[in-house]
Design a protein around this motif. Structure first.
Motif, PDB file in Angstrom:
ATOM      1  N   LEU A 187       0.876  -1.167   0.000  1.00  0.00           N
ATOM      2  CA  LEU A 187       0.000   0.000   0.000  1.00  0.00           C
ATOM      3  C   LEU A 187       0.911   1.214   0.000  1.00  0.00           C
ATOM      4  O   LEU A 187       1.756   1.353   0.889  1.00  0.00           O
ATOM      5  N   VAL A 188       0.734   2.083  -0.979  1.00  0.00           N
ATOM      6  CA  VAL A 188       1.614   3.239  -1.112  1.00  0.00           C
ATOM      7  C   VAL A 188       0.774   4.505  -1.118  1.00  0.00           C
ATOM      8  O   VAL A 188      -0.024   4.728  -2.042  1.00  0.00           O
ATOM      9  N   GLU A 189       0.970   5.333  -0.084  1.00  0.00           N
ATOM     10  CA  GLU A 189       0.256   6.600   0.013  1.00  0.00           C
ATOM     11  C   GLU A 189       1.019   7.704  -0.717  1.00  0.00           C
ATOM     12  O   GLU A 189       2.240   7.666  -0.796  1.00  0.00           O
ATOM     13  N   SER A 190       0.262   8.681  -1.163  1.00  0.00           N
ATOM     14  CA  SER A 190       0.853   9.873  -1.769  1.00  0.00           C
ATOM     15  C   SER A 190      -0.120  11.025  -1.597  1.00  0.00           C
ATOM     16  O   SER A 190      -1.287  10.820  -1.235  1.00  0.00           O
ATOM     17  N   GLY A 191       0.381  12.234  -1.852  1.00  0.00           N
ATOM     18  CA  GLY A 191      -0.484  13.409  -1.823  1.00  0.00           C
ATOM     19  C   GLY A 191      -0.363  14.278  -0.593  1.00  0.00           C
ATOM     20  O   GLY A 191      -1.000  15.320  -0.516  1.00  0.00           O
ATOM     21  N   GLY A 192       0.440  13.855   0.361  1.00  0.00           N
ATOM     22  CA  GLY A 192       0.623  14.684   1.545  1.00  0.00           C
ATOM     23  C   GLY A 192       1.437  15.932   1.235  1.00  0.00           C
ATOM     24  O   GLY A 192       1.973  16.083   0.132  1.00  0.00           O
ATOM     25  N   GLY A 193       1.502  16.827   2.203  1.00  0.00           N
ATOM     26  CA  GLY A 193       2.277  18.047   2.014  1.00  0.00           C
ATOM     27  C   GLY A 193       1.914  19.094   3.031  1.00  0.00           C
ATOM     28  O   GLY A 193       1.275  18.817   4.050  1.00  0.00           O
ATOM     29  N   LEU A 194       2.346  20.319   2.735  1.00  0.00           N
ATOM     30  CA  LEU A 194       2.102  21.463   3.606  1.00  0.00           C
ATOM     31  C   LEU A 194       1.000  22.316   2.995  1.00  0.00           C
ATOM     32  O   LEU A 194       1.048  22.654   1.800  1.00  0.00           O
ATOM     33  N   VAL A 195       0.022  22.675   3.821  1.00  0.00           N
ATOM     34  CA  VAL A 195      -1.093  23.475   3.337  1.00  0.00           C
ATOM     35  C   VAL A 195      -1.520  24.435   4.445  1.00  0.00           C
ATOM     36  O   VAL A 195      -1.338  24.143   5.631  1.00  0.00           O
ATOM     37  N   GLN A 196      -2.058  25.565   4.063  1.00  0.00           N
ATOM     38  CA  GLN A 196      -2.551  26.523   5.053  1.00  0.00           C
ATOM     39  C   GLN A 196      -3.918  26.091   5.577  1.00  0.00           C
ATOM     40  O   GLN A 196      -4.668  25.396   4.872  1.00  0.00           O
ATOM     41  N   ALA A 197      -4.220  26.528   6.776  1.00  0.00           N
ATOM     42  CA  ALA A 197      -5.529  26.244   7.350  1.00  0.00           C
ATOM     43  C   ALA A 197      -6.626  26.735   6.398  1.00  0.00           C
ATOM     44  O   ALA A 197      -6.521  27.814   5.806  1.00  0.00           O
ATOM     45  N   GLY A 198      -7.652  25.907   6.254  1.00  0.00           N
ATOM     46  CA  GLY A 198      -8.724  26.208   5.323  1.00  0.00           C
ATOM     47  C   GLY A 198      -8.521  25.623   3.934  1.00  0.00           C
ATOM     48  O   GLY A 198      -9.457  25.610   3.123  1.00  0.00           O
TER      49      GLY A 198
ATOM     50  N   ASN B 117      -7.536  -0.203  -7.946  1.00  0.00           N
ATOM     51  CA  ASN B 117      -7.054  -0.616  -6.617  1.00  0.00           C
ATOM     52  C   ASN B 117      -6.535   0.579  -5.827  1.00  0.00           C
ATOM     53  O   ASN B 117      -5.469   0.513  -5.197  1.00  0.00           O
ATOM     54  N   THR B 118      -7.270   1.662  -5.875  1.00  0.00           N
ATOM     55  CA  THR B 118      -6.827   2.909  -5.248  1.00  0.00           C
ATOM     56  C   THR B 118      -7.942   3.476  -4.378  1.00  0.00           C
ATOM     57  O   THR B 118      -9.111   3.475  -4.773  1.00  0.00           O
ATOM     58  N   VAL B 119      -7.559   3.968  -3.218  1.00  0.00           N
ATOM     59  CA  VAL B 119      -8.495   4.651  -2.329  1.00  0.00           C
ATOM     60  C   VAL B 119      -8.007   6.080  -2.130  1.00  0.00           C
ATOM     61  O   VAL B 119      -6.799   6.347  -2.152  1.00  0.00           O
ATOM     62  N   TYR B 120      -8.938   6.989  -1.981  1.00  0.00           N
ATOM     63  CA  TYR B 120      -8.628   8.413  -1.872  1.00  0.00           C
ATOM     64  C   TYR B 120      -9.204   8.975  -0.577  1.00  0.00           C
ATOM     65  O   TYR B 120     -10.184   8.470  -0.040  1.00  0.00           O
ATOM     66  N   LEU B 121      -8.587  10.050  -0.133  1.00  0.00           N
ATOM     67  CA  LEU B 121      -9.122  10.816   0.982  1.00  0.00           C
ATOM     68  C   LEU B 121      -9.053  12.289   0.601  1.00  0.00           C
ATOM     69  O   LEU B 121      -7.969  12.871   0.563  1.00  0.00           O
ATOM     70  N   GLN B 122     -10.202  12.856   0.280  1.00  0.00           N
ATOM     71  CA  GLN B 122     -10.293  14.287  -0.012  1.00  0.00           C
ATOM     72  C   GLN B 122     -10.476  15.026   1.300  1.00  0.00           C
ATOM     73  O   GLN B 122     -11.447  14.779   2.025  1.00  0.00           O
ATOM     74  N   MET B 123      -9.561  15.924   1.592  1.00  0.00           N
ATOM     75  CA  MET B 123      -9.583  16.656   2.853  1.00  0.00           C
ATOM     76  C   MET B 123      -9.775  18.134   2.576  1.00  0.00           C
ATOM     77  O   MET B 123      -8.923  18.765   1.940  1.00  0.00           O
ATOM     78  N   ASN B 124     -10.882  18.673   3.029  1.00  0.00           N
ATOM     79  CA  ASN B 124     -11.207  20.083   2.847  1.00  0.00           C
ATOM     80  C   ASN B 124     -11.268  20.795   4.194  1.00  0.00           C
ATOM     81  O   ASN B 124     -11.357  20.147   5.247  1.00  0.00           O
TER      82      ASN B 124
ATOM     83  N   SER C 296      -7.063  22.525   1.124  1.00  0.00           N
ATOM     84  CA  SER C 296      -7.465  21.158   0.801  1.00  0.00           C
ATOM     85  C   SER C 296      -6.265  20.342   0.329  1.00  0.00           C
ATOM     86  O   SER C 296      -5.296  20.887  -0.223  1.00  0.00           O
ATOM     87  N   LEU C 297      -6.375  19.044   0.561  1.00  0.00           N
ATOM     88  CA  LEU C 297      -5.421  18.083   0.025  1.00  0.00           C
ATOM     89  C   LEU C 297      -6.181  16.824  -0.342  1.00  0.00           C
ATOM     90  O   LEU C 297      -7.218  16.516   0.269  1.00  0.00           O
ATOM     91  N   ARG C 298      -5.645  16.086  -1.299  1.00  0.00           N
ATOM     92  CA  ARG C 298      -6.219  14.797  -1.668  1.00  0.00           C
ATOM     93  C   ARG C 298      -5.139  13.725  -1.547  1.00  0.00           C
ATOM     94  O   ARG C 298      -4.139  13.769  -2.261  1.00  0.00           O
ATOM     95  N   LEU C 299      -5.364  12.809  -0.648  1.00  0.00           N
ATOM     96  CA  LEU C 299      -4.453  11.695  -0.484  1.00  0.00           C
ATOM     97  C   LEU C 299      -4.888  10.518  -1.344  1.00  0.00           C
ATOM     98  O   LEU C 299      -6.084  10.299  -1.544  1.00  0.00           O
ATOM     99  N   SER C 300      -3.910   9.775  -1.829  1.00  0.00           N
ATOM    100  CA  SER C 300      -4.183   8.560  -2.588  1.00  0.00           C
ATOM    101  C   SER C 300      -3.443   7.397  -1.950  1.00  0.00           C
ATOM    102  O   SER C 300      -2.385   7.569  -1.349  1.00  0.00           O
ATOM    103  N   CYS C 301      -4.012   6.217  -2.122  1.00  0.00           N
ATOM    104  CA  CYS C 301      -3.370   4.998  -1.639  1.00  0.00           C
ATOM    105  C   CYS C 301      -3.528   3.936  -2.713  1.00  0.00           C
ATOM    106  O   CYS C 301      -4.648   3.491  -2.982  1.00  0.00           O
ATOM    107  N   ALA C 302      -2.408   3.568  -3.320  1.00  0.00           N
ATOM    108  CA  ALA C 302      -2.424   2.562  -4.381  1.00  0.00           C
ATOM    109  C   ALA C 302      -2.045   1.209  -3.795  1.00  0.00           C
ATOM    110  O   ALA C 302      -1.009   1.070  -3.137  1.00  0.00           O
ATOM    111  N   ALA C 303      -2.889   0.223  -4.057  1.00  0.00           N
ATOM    112  CA  ALA C 303      -2.672  -1.123  -3.531  1.00  0.00           C
ATOM    113  C   ALA C 303      -2.197  -2.051  -4.638  1.00  0.00           C
ATOM    114  O   ALA C 303      -2.665  -1.961  -5.772  1.00  0.00           O
TER     115      ALA C 303
END
Length: 123
Positions: free
Chosen positions: A4-15, A77-84, A17-24
């Motif tokens: 399982l490999v995650e990607s999409g993290g990083g630095l963002v200001q409050a308010g 085979n991918t799951v996402y997490l949309q963070m707003n 958005s980021l979208r994380l992905s996880c490829a299986a």
């Protein structure tokens, strides 16, 4: 070998958005639920969200409900997490995980884990 490999993290200001992905990879994830957890230094790994194989069932931690959305593309085979509407309290290492059957809310119920991706939310 399951990966399982995650990607999409990083630095963002409050308010923001980021979208994380996880490829299986390494096996078929038919009938596997997928989950996202997060962890900060010195604390336990906390449940964030999970989704069933059929995509009909999702569940969220109260602290992220209404702001985060979990989804999956079974063909990829991918799951996402949309963070707003991210908050500084969302800062953590985010992990994806997989388990056969229904969604679950505790780390010990998951069989497979990714290496994590850092999310940092500045105020």
């Amino acid at each position: 070998q399951v990966q399982l490999v995650e990607s999409g993290g990083g630095l963002v200001q409050a308010g923001g958005s980021l979208r994380l992905s996880c490829a299986a990879s390494g096996r078929t994830f038919s009938n596997y639920a997928m989950g996202w957890f997060r962890q900060t230094p010195g604390k336990e790994r906390d449940f964030v969200a999970a989704i069933t194989w059929t995509v009909r069932g999702t569940t969220y931690a109260g602290s992220v409900k209404g702001r985060f959305t979990i989804s999956r593309d079974n063909a990829k085979n991918t799951v996402y997490l949309q963070m707003n509407s991210l908050k500084p309290d969302d800062t953590a290492v985010y992990y994806c995980a997989a388990r056969p059957g229904a969604v679950a809310g505790t780390p010990r119920e998951y069989n497979y884990w990714g290496q994590g991706t850092q999310v940092t939310v500045s105020s």
